[in-house]
Design an enzyme around this catalytic site. Sequence first.
Site, PDB file in Angstrom:
ATOM      1  N   THR A  73       6.497  -6.418   4.720  1.00  0.00           N
ATOM      2  CA  THR A  73       7.058  -6.603   3.373  1.00  0.00           C
ATOM      3  C   THR A  73       8.364  -7.408   3.456  1.00  0.00           C
ATOM      4  OG1 THR A  73       6.084  -4.521   2.633  1.00  0.00           O
ATOM      5  CG2 THR A  73       7.956  -5.349   1.360  1.00  0.00           C
ATOM      6  N   ASN A 153      -6.288  -6.884   2.269  1.00  0.00           N
ATOM      7  CA  ASN A 153      -6.163  -5.529   2.797  1.00  0.00           C
ATOM      8  C   ASN A 153      -7.247  -4.584   2.300  1.00  0.00           C
ATOM      9  OD1 ASN A 153      -4.233  -6.467   0.673  1.00  0.00           O
ATOM     10  ND2 ASN A 153      -4.065  -4.288   0.249  1.00  0.00           N
ATOM     11  N   GLN A 181      -2.969  -8.362   7.714  1.00  0.00           N
ATOM     12  CA  GLN A 181      -4.261  -7.706   7.982  1.00  0.00           C
ATOM     13  C   GLN A 181      -5.141  -8.497   8.942  1.00  0.00           C
ATOM     14  OE1 GLN A 181      -5.231  -4.694   7.302  1.00  0.00           O
ATOM     15  NE2 GLN A 181      -3.705  -4.073   5.795  1.00  0.00           N
ATOM     16  N   SER A 201       2.823  -7.466  10.724  1.00  0.00           N
ATOM     17  CA  SER A 201       3.323  -6.093  10.679  1.00  0.00           C
ATOM     18  C   SER A 201       2.771  -5.329  11.877  1.00  0.00           C
ATOM     19  CB  SER A 201       2.867  -5.432   9.380  1.00  0.00           C
ATOM     20  OG  SER A 201       3.205  -4.078   9.390  1.00  0.00           O
ATOM     21  N   CYS A 326      -1.461   3.420  -1.687  1.00  0.00           N
ATOM     22  CA  CYS A 326      -0.520   3.176  -2.782  1.00  0.00           C
ATOM     23  C   CYS A 326       0.813   3.826  -2.457  1.00  0.00           C
ATOM     24  CB  CYS A 326      -1.103   3.753  -4.075  1.00  0.00           C
ATOM     25  SG  CYS A 326      -0.046   3.479  -5.472  1.00  0.00           S
TER      26      CYS A 326
HETATM   27  N1  PLP Z   1       0.651  -7.479   3.383  1.00  0.00           N
HETATM   28  C1  PLP Z   1      -0.541  -6.888   3.481  1.00  0.00           C
HETATM   29  C2  PLP Z   1      -1.773  -7.719   3.296  1.00  0.00           C
HETATM   30  C3  PLP Z   1      -0.637  -5.531   3.755  1.00  0.00           C
HETATM   31  O1  PLP Z   1      -1.833  -4.949   3.839  1.00  0.00           O
HETATM   32  C4  PLP Z   1       0.543  -4.792   3.916  1.00  0.00           C
HETATM   33  C5  PLP Z   1       0.498  -3.333   4.137  1.00  0.00           C
HETATM   34  O2  PLP Z   1      -0.169  -2.600   3.461  1.00  0.00           O
HETATM   35  C6  PLP Z   1       1.773  -5.459   3.832  1.00  0.00           C
HETATM   36  C7  PLP Z   1       1.788  -6.794   3.568  1.00  0.00           C
HETATM   37  C8  PLP Z   1       3.061  -4.734   4.017  1.00  0.00           C
HETATM   38  O3  PLP Z   1       3.312  -4.490   5.395  1.00  0.00           O
HETATM   39  P1  PLP Z   1       4.368  -3.383   5.810  1.00  0.00           P
HETATM   40  O4  PLP Z   1       3.708  -2.071   5.618  1.00  0.00           O
HETATM   41  O5  PLP Z   1       4.679  -3.669   7.250  1.00  0.00           O
HETATM   42  O6  PLP Z   1       5.550  -3.562   4.950  1.00  0.00           O
END
Ligand code: PLP
Length: 391
Positions: A73, A153, A181, A201, A326
């Site tokens: 994020t 995701n 992902q 991530s 969520c």
């Molecule tokens: N982008 C996607 C496609 C994700 O699936 C997620 C997590 O659910 C994120 C970003 C966010 O990653 P993080 O949990 O490391 O902040």
Amino acid sequence: MASARTYLDNNATMPLRPQARRAMIDALDTGGNASSVYEEGRLARQMIEKARRQVARLVNAAPAEVIFTSCGTEANNQVIFSAVTGGTRHILVSGVEHPAVLKVARASGAQVQVLEVDGKGQVLPATLVAGLEAAGAKEAPSPVLVSIMLANNETGILQPVAELARITHAHGGLFHTDAVQGAGKLALDMQALGVDLLSLSAHKIGGPQGSGALISAASSRIEPLILGGGQERSKRAGTENLSGIAGFGAAAEAALEELEDMSRIKGLRDVLEDEIQTLDASITILGKDAERLDNTCFFATPGIRAETLVIALDLDGIAISAGSACSSGKAGTSYVPVAMGFDEDLAASMIRVSFGWQNNRDDVERFIESYSAAVKRMRGQNGAGSAAQED
Ligand code: PLP
């Protein structure tokens, strides 16, 4: 995680790989600050630089292109706010992006264009061209930013990122992909994809939560989101999360080494899909005919609400999810199938099963047994099991 449970929600978080756990414990035992010049500091620095090489290798980037962040994020936030700081006035995103892109773009102050996806969940090249032309990308004083995810995701559907990046560049734009992902589940090559910026991530590849990276191609300009000290070449201030970074590196190396295990994982996913469709021909599997991640199955059981199934399976020792995990802890109808043209009732009945390195055939059998019993019970209670009768 209790062994009596069957964990099938790896797109939410993949359990920590043993290699990552070992690297984290070593790092926790180091006790130094990587900015210190004495031995403990030098050791911490070595661990960070090793992890940087490991993460770079996962996506075929140069180690100097890796900026460690606190999560995927944060990496997405940095891309968007950096672009806006640099003068970008238009951001183009797909309608199926994670909120870590969609919400950030909307909050950035730039004009946001949400590009439609087709029935297979993909952004068509012509849609992007039209969007770039509408944004006046070629005449814009600062590059237009396009942010389109590598893999979704919820559905696992892949976007034609290399082609979309090429089109964006032809219009003078900057291209970012959220590869959170896709990484560790697909062979990834930042050079071949031709993207400028890419987010990762750790916890989606069997590393720890709270650790991520932004890969910024040498040619891209990236501004820090967090100001302070000179860590990460002044692109991300703050004392490094040493154990998180070390665990991320080890997970990246293990995921890369074990990439061929994805064919075994695909086998598990395919058996599960065959079995659920044999149980009930009315089941819709999203993206079955699209290019998608080998570990993901996102499907609707008509007439049965997703959260009801998630709770029933949880009580039976199985972890799955209703679409994305969520953040509020509440299950809601996913916007991803709706963006693909499915109706809200069907979207409200979609659950996601996603496999990881630790899963095996027994997990598939446990799921099928529990799922079919739960559906039978619910349909028995509700009569024919139409969408209208469920609640
Ligand atoms: N982008 C996607 C496609 C994700 O699936 C997620 C997590 O659910 C994120 C970003 C966010 O990653 P993080 O949990 O490391 O902040």
